[in-house]
Each structure stands twice: as structure tokens, then as C-alpha cells.
Design a protein around this motif. Structure first.
Motif, PDB file in Angstrom:
ATOM      1  N   ILE A 107       7.695  -1.785  12.437  1.00  0.00           N
ATOM      2  CA  ILE A 107       6.578  -2.600  11.951  1.00  0.00           C
ATOM      3  C   ILE A 107       6.190  -2.077  10.571  1.00  0.00           C
ATOM      4  CG2 ILE A 107       4.334  -3.572  12.520  1.00  0.00           C
ATOM      5  CD1 ILE A 107       6.506  -3.974  14.697  1.00  0.00           C
ATOM      6  N   ILE A 108       6.323  -2.932   9.556  1.00  0.00           N
ATOM      7  CA  ILE A 108       6.106  -2.490   8.174  1.00  0.00           C
ATOM      8  C   ILE A 108       5.000  -3.313   7.526  1.00  0.00           C
ATOM      9  CG2 ILE A 108       7.152  -2.067   5.937  1.00  0.00           C
ATOM     10  CD1 ILE A 108       9.872  -1.977   7.300  1.00  0.00           C
ATOM     11  N   SER A 109       3.941  -2.637   7.134  1.00  0.00           N
ATOM     12  CA  SER A 109       2.856  -3.273   6.381  1.00  0.00           C
ATOM     13  C   SER A 109       2.136  -2.193   5.601  1.00  0.00           C
ATOM     14  CB  SER A 109       1.875  -3.994   7.320  1.00  0.00           C
ATOM     15  OG  SER A 109       0.722  -4.403   6.614  1.00  0.00           O
ATOM     16  N   LYS A 110       2.181  -2.286   4.288  1.00  0.00           N
ATOM     17  CA  LYS A 110       1.526  -1.272   3.457  1.00  0.00           C
ATOM     18  C   LYS A 110       0.034  -1.212   3.762  1.00  0.00           C
ATOM     19  CE  LYS A 110       0.563  -0.145  -1.396  1.00  0.00           C
ATOM     20  NZ  LYS A 110       0.590   1.314  -1.241  1.00  0.00           N
ATOM     21  N   SER A 111      -0.613  -2.360   3.766  1.00  0.00           N
ATOM     22  CA  SER A 111      -2.055  -2.402   4.032  1.00  0.00           C
ATOM     23  C   SER A 111      -2.370  -2.170   5.504  1.00  0.00           C
ATOM     24  CB  SER A 111      -2.626  -3.757   3.602  1.00  0.00           C
ATOM     25  OG  SER A 111      -2.141  -4.790   4.456  1.00  0.00           O
ATOM     26  N   THR A 114      -1.409  -7.054   7.254  1.00  0.00           N
ATOM     27  CA  THR A 114      -0.742  -8.267   6.798  1.00  0.00           C
ATOM     28  C   THR A 114      -0.736  -9.305   7.912  1.00  0.00           C
ATOM     29  OG1 THR A 114       0.693  -6.865   5.442  1.00  0.00           O
ATOM     30  CG2 THR A 114       1.365  -9.165   5.743  1.00  0.00           C
ATOM     31  N   VAL A 115      -1.265 -10.479   7.620  1.00  0.00           N
ATOM     32  CA  VAL A 115      -1.468 -11.500   8.656  1.00  0.00           C
ATOM     33  C   VAL A 115      -0.166 -11.855   9.354  1.00  0.00           C
ATOM     34  CG1 VAL A 115      -2.039 -13.941   9.015  1.00  0.00           C
ATOM     35  CG2 VAL A 115      -3.554 -12.495   7.658  1.00  0.00           C
ATOM     36  N   GLU A 116       0.890 -12.105   8.584  1.00  0.00           N
ATOM     37  CA  GLU A 116       2.156 -12.515   9.184  1.00  0.00           C
ATOM     38  C   GLU A 116       2.720 -11.416  10.081  1.00  0.00           C
ATOM     39  OE1 GLU A 116       1.602 -14.637   5.265  1.00  0.00           O
ATOM     40  OE2 GLU A 116       1.438 -12.563   5.967  1.00  0.00           O
ATOM     41  N   THR A 117       2.683 -10.191   9.601  1.00  0.00           N
ATOM     42  CA  THR A 117       3.260  -9.065  10.342  1.00  0.00           C
ATOM     43  C   THR A 117       2.497  -8.796  11.630  1.00  0.00           C
ATOM     44  OG1 THR A 117       3.999  -8.100   8.250  1.00  0.00           O
ATOM     45  CG2 THR A 117       3.917  -6.638  10.167  1.00  0.00           C
ATOM     46  N   ASP A 142      -3.933   5.700   6.092  1.00  0.00           N
ATOM     47  CA  ASP A 142      -5.292   5.432   6.563  1.00  0.00           C
ATOM     48  C   ASP A 142      -5.493   3.970   6.953  1.00  0.00           C
ATOM     49  OD1 ASP A 142      -5.106   4.362   4.051  1.00  0.00           O
ATOM     50  OD2 ASP A 142      -6.987   5.206   3.293  1.00  0.00           O
ATOM     51  N   SER A 143      -4.391   3.269   7.216  1.00  0.00           N
ATOM     52  CA  SER A 143      -4.494   1.854   7.570  1.00  0.00           C
ATOM     53  C   SER A 143      -4.801   1.676   9.053  1.00  0.00           C
ATOM     54  CB  SER A 143      -3.196   1.128   7.245  1.00  0.00           C
ATOM     55  OG  SER A 143      -2.172   1.478   8.174  1.00  0.00           O
ATOM     56  N   LYS A 144      -5.179   0.456   9.412  1.00  0.00           N
ATOM     57  CA  LYS A 144      -5.440   0.148  10.826  1.00  0.00           C
ATOM     58  C   LYS A 144      -4.155   0.175  11.635  1.00  0.00           C
ATOM     59  CE  LYS A 144      -9.602  -2.563   9.886  1.00  0.00           C
ATOM     60  NZ  LYS A 144     -10.255  -3.884   9.952  1.00  0.00           N
ATOM     61  N   LEU A 145      -3.040  -0.186  11.005  1.00  0.00           N
ATOM     62  CA  LEU A 145      -1.756  -0.109  11.702  1.00  0.00           C
ATOM     63  C   LEU A 145      -1.410   1.341  12.001  1.00  0.00           C
ATOM     64  CD1 LEU A 145       0.823  -1.443  12.777  1.00  0.00           C
ATOM     65  CD2 LEU A 145       1.763  -1.334  10.452  1.00  0.00           C
ATOM     66  N   ASN A 146      -1.707   2.239  11.079  1.00  0.00           N
ATOM     67  CA  ASN A 146      -1.469   3.662  11.313  1.00  0.00           C
ATOM     68  C   ASN A 146      -2.341   4.172  12.460  1.00  0.00           C
ATOM     69  OD1 ASN A 146      -0.090   6.173  10.184  1.00  0.00           O
ATOM     70  ND2 ASN A 146      -2.234   6.825  10.236  1.00  0.00           N
ATOM     71  N   ALA A 147      -3.592   3.705  12.502  1.00  0.00           N
ATOM     72  CA  ALA A 147      -4.492   4.096  13.594  1.00  0.00           C
ATOM     73  C   ALA A 147      -3.949   3.607  14.936  1.00  0.00           C
ATOM     74  CB  ALA A 147      -5.887   3.533  13.341  1.00  0.00           C
ATOM     75  N   GLY A 389      -5.367 -16.237  -2.295  1.00  0.00           N
ATOM     76  CA  GLY A 389      -4.927 -17.052  -1.176  1.00  0.00           C
ATOM     77  C   GLY A 389      -5.141 -16.373   0.157  1.00  0.00           C
ATOM     78  N   LYS A 390      -4.966 -15.052   0.196  1.00  0.00           N
ATOM     79  CA  LYS A 390      -5.181 -14.308   1.440  1.00  0.00           C
ATOM     80  C   LYS A 390      -6.645 -14.378   1.876  1.00  0.00           C
ATOM     81  CE  LYS A 390      -1.448 -10.905   0.804  1.00  0.00           C
ATOM     82  NZ  LYS A 390      -1.136  -9.475   0.602  1.00  0.00           N
ATOM     83  N   ILE A 391      -7.543 -14.285   0.915  1.00  0.00           N
ATOM     84  CA  ILE A 391      -8.978 -14.347   1.226  1.00  0.00           C
ATOM     85  C   ILE A 391      -9.330 -15.710   1.794  1.00  0.00           C
ATOM     86  CG2 ILE A 391     -11.285 -14.333   0.202  1.00  0.00           C
ATOM     87  CD1 ILE A 391     -10.187 -12.239  -1.808  1.00  0.00           C
ATOM     88  N   ILE A 392      -8.804 -16.774   1.183  1.00  0.00           N
ATOM     89  CA  ILE A 392      -9.071 -18.127   1.674  1.00  0.00           C
ATOM     90  C   ILE A 392      -8.545 -18.288   3.095  1.00  0.00           C
ATOM     91  CG2 ILE A 392      -8.495 -20.568   1.347  1.00  0.00           C
ATOM     92  CD1 ILE A 392      -8.483 -19.986  -1.686  1.00  0.00           C
TER      93      ILE A 392
END
Length: 401
Positions: A107-111, A114-117, A142-147, A389-392
Motif C-alpha cells: 500500500i503506497i501513499s505519501k500522504s 490518497t482517496v483512490e488508494t 507521521d501519516s494516518k496510513l503509517n499509524a 480538485g482533491k479539496i472539491i
């Protein structure tokens, strides 16, 4: 007397070089070729699953796919899959090819959000077991995915905060799945080092990259479309990676409020000789072309020495190796472009299909992107247009909920 200005001038090569040297202190991708890969390689040796599933989108998958596709025949018996789209038809089609009970999910997401991931992760969680025996997370520390990973005792690999997603292929984002697939990730990084050291020592690659960047910038209003014409289907993934890298990095507003943008197009020869080439040859002169060839495909497949009734006039094709044919097609197209004398072009020839050379090619394009961004004085590493676009989308999803 005090003088101020809000416009910019194209700086000298020396000034741009100094800026890139300064960037090297804060922008993480420049230093990825020199990392210690021991942890990645040691973990790769422990993976027993045959289906390796990368769950990520954009910079979290395109670079890996580019290298994987270029080096297909050099891999081990494992199969690499990519889950990136929220298109339900595509997702179902890809999942049918995976043995979910014997798969490793990366599972890869820097943030980490990521909605799609995360949407695909949620779906996987509903149809199979997702735990520390079959799941690895690659994200910021320190991301939520890391948590999530830590809470479930899952193996994690860090994406440094100063490494942007589209510049992350030489981080664990790409190196982890590629190592698991049996590729020599140190050879990939050696290719990157060759380009990096040559550029920063102001030798061969410095002149080549700087000259190309400067031409593109000085002629950006006339030739604002940059075409990569790759003469091998092995480079189709590279083309897609290049389109994201170039478009998302350089489509920005610069320091004096002027919208910048160089449109990337990736096409494949000889297939696109029968489609896009007509536009290049006789269409508007607003394109530069970079031809990419592979010198030696290491494949001797040959057109057989046979005659087919009614097609006797084409017997001149007999006994020609396909690798020679495709390079003759490339050379013929290049010669036709050259004869026009009004289309800027350059040629990159890859000596062999191996890890070292794909590392060189991709790191060269990362450097080229950074240099062009410095010339036009933008922030090469953010993507505010994408964030809008992500915010919208998040607002729409919140209202729906």
C-alpha cells in the motif's frame, strides 16, 4: 534610488546550476541514488507470495510500472499487479488475475490519505485478510496510513517528506516492489549515480541536459509541445511516467504571475507512425521531438524466409531480424524529420535493456524537469492545481455522507 521588478529574465546556465546545487540540500530525490538499500533487499528475500500487488496511484505506481515493463524478461517467477483506478470494471478485471489468498499487498501513499488508494484498501479489506503477514505500507512516517500499519504491526518503509511523489520512483516506492520482483535495484541506482555525478561534476551530462533545457525554455512559446517518440513497447510505461513528471511539475504560475506549461506527449513507434506522425510531419510547427531507441534488444526473432502467394513483392523483408527492422523504421522516421529542417529533435539511444540504463534515462528526465522548472522560475515540486480538485472531491464526499 530603489528599483524593483515583477518580471523575470532567463538566467545563465551558471546561475541555474547554482540553484540546482542549492536545491540538492532540501529536495530529497537528488540524493536517492546514494541511499542504503540493505533493508529493502533483506525484506525482499523474505517474500514468499507469488502475486505482488502495488496499491497506489500516480507517482506511487507509474515509475515502478515503467521500470517493471522495461525489464520484464529479467524478473523472477512472481507476478506484479497494479491497483490504482477507482474504475469498477478495471478493478474487477485486475482482481480476477490475483490469488488474493497468496498475495502481498504493498500500500503506497505519501500522504497516507490518497482517496483512490484508501478506497481500494478498504475494498480489499472487505474481500480478503489484510494483516501483517501479507501487507506492507510505504508512506510518510507521521501519516494516518503509517499509524494504521503500526497499530497492526505491519512492516513499513518511509517516504521522506522532501521526496515528491512523482520524483519518488528511486525511493522505497519503486525499489521495494522491484527488489521483490528480483531486479537489481543497486544497478538501477548506479545508473542514477552516473547521471548525477556527471551533471554535478559539469561533465558529459551537464552539457547535454543544460543545453536541452535551455533550448526548451528559450523556445517554449513557439514549441510548447514536447513529444517523446519511443521506439519500443518496452518504453510505454516510461512514456506515461514522463507525461506525469513533465506535466504536473511544469504546468505552474511563475514568479511574475505568468502561466507556464509545456505539454508532454508520449507515443510509441512504429505503431504511432501510422497515426500521430502525420500531424508531426505536416501539422503546426509547435512540437519538439525526442526519439528514444534501444540499440540492442537481445532478441533475434527473424522474419522467416518464406513466400506468401500474392505478396511476393514483399519478399525483401525475408531474413530481417525484427530488432533491425524496428530500428530501421526509427532511423527512417528520424531522417524524414531531419529533412524537413524545421522540427527540433534529439535522439537518445539506450545501449541495452537493463537496470543500469533505465536508471540513467529516468534520472536524466528528473534532472531535466528540475532544470526547466528553475529556468522558468516556478516551484517544480508542488501541485496546487491538483490539490484544488482533491479539496472539491472531499467536500462532495462529505456532503454525500
Amino acid at each position: 534610488m530603489k528599483y524593483e521588478k515583477s518580471f523575470y529574465q532567463i538566467k545563465s546556465n551558471a546561475q541555474i546550476f547554482e540553484k540546482i546545487v542549492e536545491e540538492k540540500e532540501t529536495i530529497g530525490y537528488y540524493n536517492l541514488p546514494y541511499q542504503d538499500t540493505t533493508e529493502i533487499k533483506e525484506f525482499a528475500k523474505t517474500v514468499k507470495q507469488k502475486d505482488i500487488v502495488v496499491v497506489g496511484i500516480g507517482g506511487s505506481s507509474l515509475g515502478t510500472y515503467a521500470i517493471h515493463q522495461f525489464l520484464l524478461e529479467r524478473e523472477n517467477s512472481k507476478k506484479l499487479h497494479f491497483l490504482e483506478s477507482t474504475d469498477p470494471v478495471d478493478l474487477h478485471w485486475r482482481l480476477k488475475k490475483i490469488d488474493l489468498d497468496h498475495a502481498l499487498f504493498i500500500i503506497i501513499s505519501k500522504s497516507g490519505s490518497t482517496v483512490e488508494t484508501i478506497s481500494i484498501l478498504k475494498y480489499l479489506h472487505s474481500i480478503t485478510t489484510i494483516d501483517n503477514t501479507n501487507t506492507v505500507c510505504v508512506t510518510e512516517n507521521d501519516s494516518k496510513l503509517n499509524a494504521f500499519a503500526k497499530a497492526n504491526d505491519m512492516k513499513t518503509f518511509e517516504i521522506a517528506k522532501n521526496v515528491g511523489g512523482r520524483f519518488s520512483v528511486f525511493s522505497p516506492v519503486g525499489l521495494l516492489p522491484l527488489a521483490i520482483m528480483g531486479l537489481d535495484i543497486d544497478k538501477i541506482l548506479e545508473g542514477c549515480k552516473k547521471v548525477s555525478e556527471s551533471f554535478f561534476d559539469k561533465s558529459e551530462y551537464y552539457d547535454t541536459i543544460m543545453e536541452k533545457a535551455r533550448f526548451i525554455v528559450e523556445n517554449k512559446n513557439r514549441f510548447n509541445i514536447n513529444v517523446v517518440f519511443s521506439y519500443s513497447s518496452l518504453l510505454d510505461g516510461f512514456n506515461k511516467w514522463y507525461v506525469q513528471l513533465w506535466g504536473e511539475s511544469l504546468g505552474k504560475v511563475n514568479i511574475n504571475g505568468t502561466k507556464q506549461g509545456l505539454t508532454p506527449i508520449g507515443i510509441i513507434g512504429p505503431v504511432d507512425q501510422h497515426s500521430f506522425l502525420q500531424l508531426v510531419m505536416e501539422g503546426k510547427r509547435d512540437k519538439t521531438i525526442t526519439f528514444i531507441k534501444i540499440d540492442d534488444f537481445k532478441d533475434d526473432m527473424t522474419i522467416p524466409d518464406i513466400t506468401i502467394p500474392h505478396l511476393e513483392e514483399l519478399d525483401y523483408l525475408n531474413n530481417i531480424k525484427f530488432k533491425d527492422l524496428i530500428n530501421m523504421q526509427a532511423d527512417s522516421t528520424i531522417e524524414a524529420i531531419k529533412n524537413l529542417k524545421d522540427i527540433p529533435y534529439d535522439i537518445i539511444t539506450i545501449k541495452q535493456q537493463n537496470e543500469y540504463n533505465i536508471g540513467k534515462l529516468m534520472f536524466t528526465y528528473e534532472l531535466l524537469t528540475s532544470i526547466v522548472g528553475s529556468f522558468v522560475q516556478i516551484n517544480t515540486y508542488d501541485q496546487p492545481g491538483v490539490e484544488a480538485g482533491k479539496i472539491i472531491l472531499k467536500n462532495k464526499l462529505s456532503i454525500k455522507k
